[in-house]
Design an enzyme around this catalytic site. Structure first.
Site, PDB file in Angstrom:
ATOM      1  NE  ARG A  36      -2.450  11.048   7.669  1.00 27.66           N
ATOM      2  CZ  ARG A  36      -2.834  12.152   8.526  1.00 27.66           C
ATOM      3  NH1 ARG A  36      -2.185  13.354   8.530  1.00 27.66           N
ATOM      4  NH2 ARG A  36      -3.908  12.207   9.229  1.00 27.66           N
TER       5      ARG A  36
ATOM      6  NE  ARG B 267      -0.072  10.020  10.023  1.00 24.67           N
ATOM      7  CZ  ARG B 267      -0.663   8.982   9.330  1.00 24.67           C
ATOM      8  NH1 ARG B 267      -1.654   8.438   9.485  1.00 24.67           N
ATOM      9  NH2 ARG B 267       0.529   8.655   8.416  1.00 24.67           N
ATOM     10  N   PRO B 268       1.756  16.085  11.579  1.00 25.14           N
ATOM     11  CG  PRO B 268       3.746  16.849  12.595  1.00 25.14           C
ATOM     12  CD  PRO B 268       2.679  15.707  12.788  1.00 25.14           C
TER      13      PRO B 268
ATOM     14  CE  LYS C  67      -1.710   1.650   4.104  1.00 24.26           C
ATOM     15  NZ  LYS C  67      -1.513   2.980   4.393  1.00 24.26           N
TER      16      LYS C  67
ATOM     17  CB  CYS D   8      -4.191   5.773  10.824  1.00 24.19           C
ATOM     18  SG  CYS D   8      -4.684   4.340   9.851  1.00 24.19           S
TER      19      CYS D   8
ATOM     20  CG  ASP E 232       6.697  20.363  10.577  1.00 26.32           C
ATOM     21  OD1 ASP E 232       6.030  19.560  10.690  1.00 26.32           O
ATOM     22  OD2 ASP E 232       7.806  20.603  11.113  1.00 26.32           O
TER      23      ASP E 232
HETATM   24  C1  EPZ Z   1       3.944   6.991   6.684  1.00 21.39           C
HETATM   25  O1  EPZ Z   1       3.192   7.848   7.159  1.00 21.39           O
HETATM   26  C2  EPZ Z   1       3.038   5.671   6.415  1.00 21.39           C
HETATM   27  N1  EPZ Z   1       1.700   6.169   5.713  1.00 21.39           N
HETATM   28  C3  EPZ Z   1       2.602   5.354   7.744  1.00 21.39           C
HETATM   29  O2  EPZ Z   1       1.876   4.013   7.542  1.00 21.39           O
HETATM   30  C4  EPZ Z   1       3.729   4.934   8.729  1.00 21.39           C
HETATM   31  O3  EPZ Z   1       3.321   4.787  10.127  1.00 21.39           O
HETATM   32  C5  EPZ Z   1       4.808   6.072   8.547  1.00 21.39           C
HETATM   33  O4  EPZ Z   1       5.029   6.646   7.340  1.00 21.39           O
HETATM   34  C6  EPZ Z   1       6.108   5.960   9.322  1.00 21.39           C
HETATM   35  O5  EPZ Z   1       6.681   4.948   8.672  1.00 21.39           O
HETATM   36  C7  EPZ Z   1       1.769   6.226   4.374  1.00 21.39           C
HETATM   37  O6  EPZ Z   1       2.837   5.716   3.860  1.00 21.39           O
HETATM   38  C8  EPZ Z   1       0.706   6.498   3.664  1.00 21.39           C
HETATM   39  P1  EPZ Z   1       6.244  10.127   8.378  1.00 21.39           P
HETATM   40  P2  EPZ Z   1       4.035   9.587   7.098  1.00 21.39           P
HETATM   41  O7  EPZ Z   1       6.286  11.278   7.801  1.00 21.39           O
HETATM   42  O8  EPZ Z   1       4.565   9.760   6.042  1.00 21.39           O
HETATM   43  C9  EPZ Z   1       6.926  13.242  12.110  1.00 21.39           C
HETATM   44  C10 EPZ Z   1      -0.352   2.723   7.670  1.00 21.39           C
HETATM   45  O9  EPZ Z   1      -0.837   2.219   8.766  1.00 21.39           O
HETATM   46  N2  EPZ Z   1       6.595  14.329  10.903  1.00 21.39           N
HETATM   47  O10 EPZ Z   1       7.335   9.303   8.315  1.00 21.39           O
HETATM   48  O11 EPZ Z   1       2.765  10.526   7.551  1.00 21.39           O
HETATM   49  C11 EPZ Z   1       5.683  12.574  12.532  1.00 21.39           C
HETATM   50  O12 EPZ Z   1       4.938  13.387  13.614  1.00 21.39           O
HETATM   51  C12 EPZ Z   1       0.421   4.158   8.152  1.00 21.39           C
HETATM   52  O13 EPZ Z   1       0.163   2.120   6.732  1.00 21.39           O
HETATM   53  C13 EPZ Z   1       7.074  15.463  11.396  1.00 21.39           C
HETATM   54  O14 EPZ Z   1       7.182  15.972  12.427  1.00 21.39           O
HETATM   55  O15 EPZ Z   1       4.776   9.474   8.312  1.00 21.39           O
HETATM   56  C14 EPZ Z   1       6.285  11.182  13.104  1.00 21.39           C
HETATM   57  O16 EPZ Z   1       6.753  11.381  14.248  1.00 21.39           O
HETATM   58  C15 EPZ Z   1      -0.098   4.830   9.301  1.00 21.39           C
HETATM   59  N3  EPZ Z   1       6.710  16.706  10.367  1.00 21.39           N
HETATM   60  C16 EPZ Z   1       7.760  11.237  12.018  1.00 21.39           C
HETATM   61  O17 EPZ Z   1       7.869  12.376  11.676  1.00 21.39           O
HETATM   62  C17 EPZ Z   1       6.231  16.125   9.093  1.00 21.39           C
HETATM   63  O18 EPZ Z   1       6.229  17.200   8.369  1.00 21.39           O
HETATM   64  C18 EPZ Z   1       7.305  10.165  10.990  1.00 21.39           C
HETATM   65  O19 EPZ Z   1       6.115  10.284  10.150  1.00 21.39           O
HETATM   66  C19 EPZ Z   1       6.060  15.004   8.801  1.00 21.39           C
HETATM   67  C20 EPZ Z   1       6.171  13.980   9.799  1.00 21.39           C
END
Ligand code: EPZ
Length: 408
Positions: A92, A121-122, A22, A116, A124
């Site tokens: 998302r 989920r920022p 996915k 989810c 920034d």
């Molecule tokens: C992706 O979400 C996945 N979603 C999530 O899978 C997965 O849990 C996550 O990556 C981590 O592996 C998709 O691929 C559609 P991140 P994403 O940006 O991209 C912080 C599932 O169940 N952050 O890697 O939204 C954030 O708060 C889903 O399949 C910022 O601070 O995750 C987190 O602590 C759920 N600022 C960390 O980074 C930002 O601008 C990682 O988030 C972006 C993120």
């Protein structure tokens, strides 16, 4: 509202084939917007999130055809329009419109993403990247006359922000360096698609170098879903059965296989398959979810029912508060406690119950717990699980589970 009915306590045996990932398919689908031509994307899972992504790119003029597992996306006649907010709010991955629409049309209405909601989920880092490429914020829009290559240093690895940066960099004028990037297999899978469309992308240990180009149609097959693979292996273990997942990449699962090893499971690894069973008494284990190649955060809810045998600890370094799903497992008798950043699962005696899927992985954790508990259980809000798992009822039934999906 659909629901799963499950008669638990039945050991699962046999093999299933992993579907396409996915989290790889979604960014590839959105990134077709920066190509001009016809793209072929193989092994696209037929799941709710993918259907919404197809609707969103179709609104922008992409002509999408599914032929069995292959998606053909014709991007020769795209036109900008504001996306439908109600579609964006369903997934998302609509955040990928931020990079792909800005790069394709010089304009993007900031997406109000859904999906989810287990933690704040920022976005920034996504916005900072867009501004670094020359994007400008005007109210609820981002605009740019021409994206220009940039040096981007992410303060922490973000899958989504890295994906948006890669999409923008692929067609921006000149060279981009992305430091602090996320290394998940689905990030590499996206770049393989962009490279097939003519992009110039090189990964080094410390940065990604991208030289912007005009992109033609791309051709790629989506990588196997490592989270789905871990889910079906877990289904075999928790029911004291023995499940083989074929068509997966055991290397991508190595942190999960390490957990199984510490738990005392019997694991056999082939070149593209894994078989797991529990022969002795499971041991208590600790799980720390981290960015790749660490233990995937999306597998920590899946591991929770396994930990209810002997107890264990979960510490999620990616989403510090991703423990809310445990409330949905409580009706089955799972005992747990959550302190500031750690969840402790205590050895538990399970029984059948009714619950609802709180989010995608939490919903699957509830199905797994119902498979362990003797008697008939119900997991409501099945649509939440069907957003990300392809044919879960069919796959589990094939392994011998008594699962039905009721569709009112
Ligand atoms: C992706 O979400 C996945 N979603 C999530 O899978 C997965 O849990 C996550 O990556 C981590 O592996 C998709 O691929 C559609 P991140 P994403 O940006 O991209 C912080 C599932 O169940 N952050 O890697 O939204 C954030 O708060 C889903 O399949 C910022 O601070 O995750 C987190 O602590 C759920 N600022 C960390 O980074 C930002 O601008 C990682 O988030 C972006 C993120």
């Amino acid at each position: 509202m659909k629901s799963f009915s499950i008669i638990g306590g039945v050991p699962l045996f046999g093999s299933v084939t992993a579907s396409g990932s996915k989290n790889a398919a979604l960014p590839i689908i959105f990134s077709t917007l920066v190509t001009r031509g016809v793209c072929r994307i193989g092994r696209v899972p037929d799941i709710g999130d993918v259907r919404v992504a197809i609707e969103l790119i179709s609104e922008l003029g992409a002509k999408v055809r599914r032929v069995d597992g292959d998606l053909y996306v014709d991007t020769r006649h795209l036109t900008y329009r504001d996306h439908s907010a109600d579609l964006c709010c369903m997934i998302r991955a609509s955040t990928y419109l931020l990079g792909s629409s800005l790069a394709a049309f010089g304009r993007c209405k900031l997406p109000q993403s859904g999906g989810c909601n287990f933690s704040p989920r920022p976005i920034d880092m996504h916005l900072d990247a867009a501004l670094a490429f020359g994007g400008e914020r005007a109210g609820e829009y981002l605009t740019a006359t021409k994206l220009k290559g940039a040096v981007i240093s992410f303060p922490k690895p973000s899958v989504g922000a890295t994906i948006n940066a890669l999409i923008m960099a692929s067609v921006a004028e000149g060279e981009t360096l992305i430091r602090g990037y996320a290394r998940e297999p689905h990030v590499i899978a996206l770049s393989d698609f962009l490279i097939s469309a003519g992009a110039d992308i090189t990964f080094t240990d410390s940065f990604v170098r991208v030289v912007g180009r005009e992109l033609h149609g791309g051709d790629v097959s989506v990588i196997p879903d490592m989270i789905e693979a871990g889910t079906y292996l877990t289904a075999g273990l928790i029911t004291h059965g023995r499940v083989t997942v074929r068509g997966c990449d055991p290397k991508e699962l190595s942190s999960y296989l390490d957990l199984l090893d510490r738990l005392g499971a019997d694991v056999t690894v082939g070149s593209s398959s894994v078989t797991a069973s529990l022969t002795g008494d499971p041991k208590p284990v600790a799980v720390t979810a981290e960015p790749y190649p660490g233990f995937p955060t999306d597998l920590q809810p899946i591991a929770a029912p396994l930990l209810s045998f002997a107890g264990g600890e979960i510490y999620d370094r990616v989403w510090q508060s991703r423990y809310g799903y445990l409330r949905a497992l409580e009706p089955f008798g799972i005992r747990y406690s959550v302190t500031a950043d750690t969840a402790r699962i205590h050895p538990s005696v399970l029984h059948n119950a009714d619950t609802a899927a709180p989010d995608l992985r939490g919903g699957m954790a509830a199905i797994l717990t119902a498979l362990m508990a003797k008697g008939e259980s119900r997991v409501n809000s099945a649509e939440t699980v069907l957003r990300g798992y392809e044919q879960p009822t069919e796959k589990l039934s094939y392994l011998g589970a008594h699962v039905t999906l009721s569709d009112p």
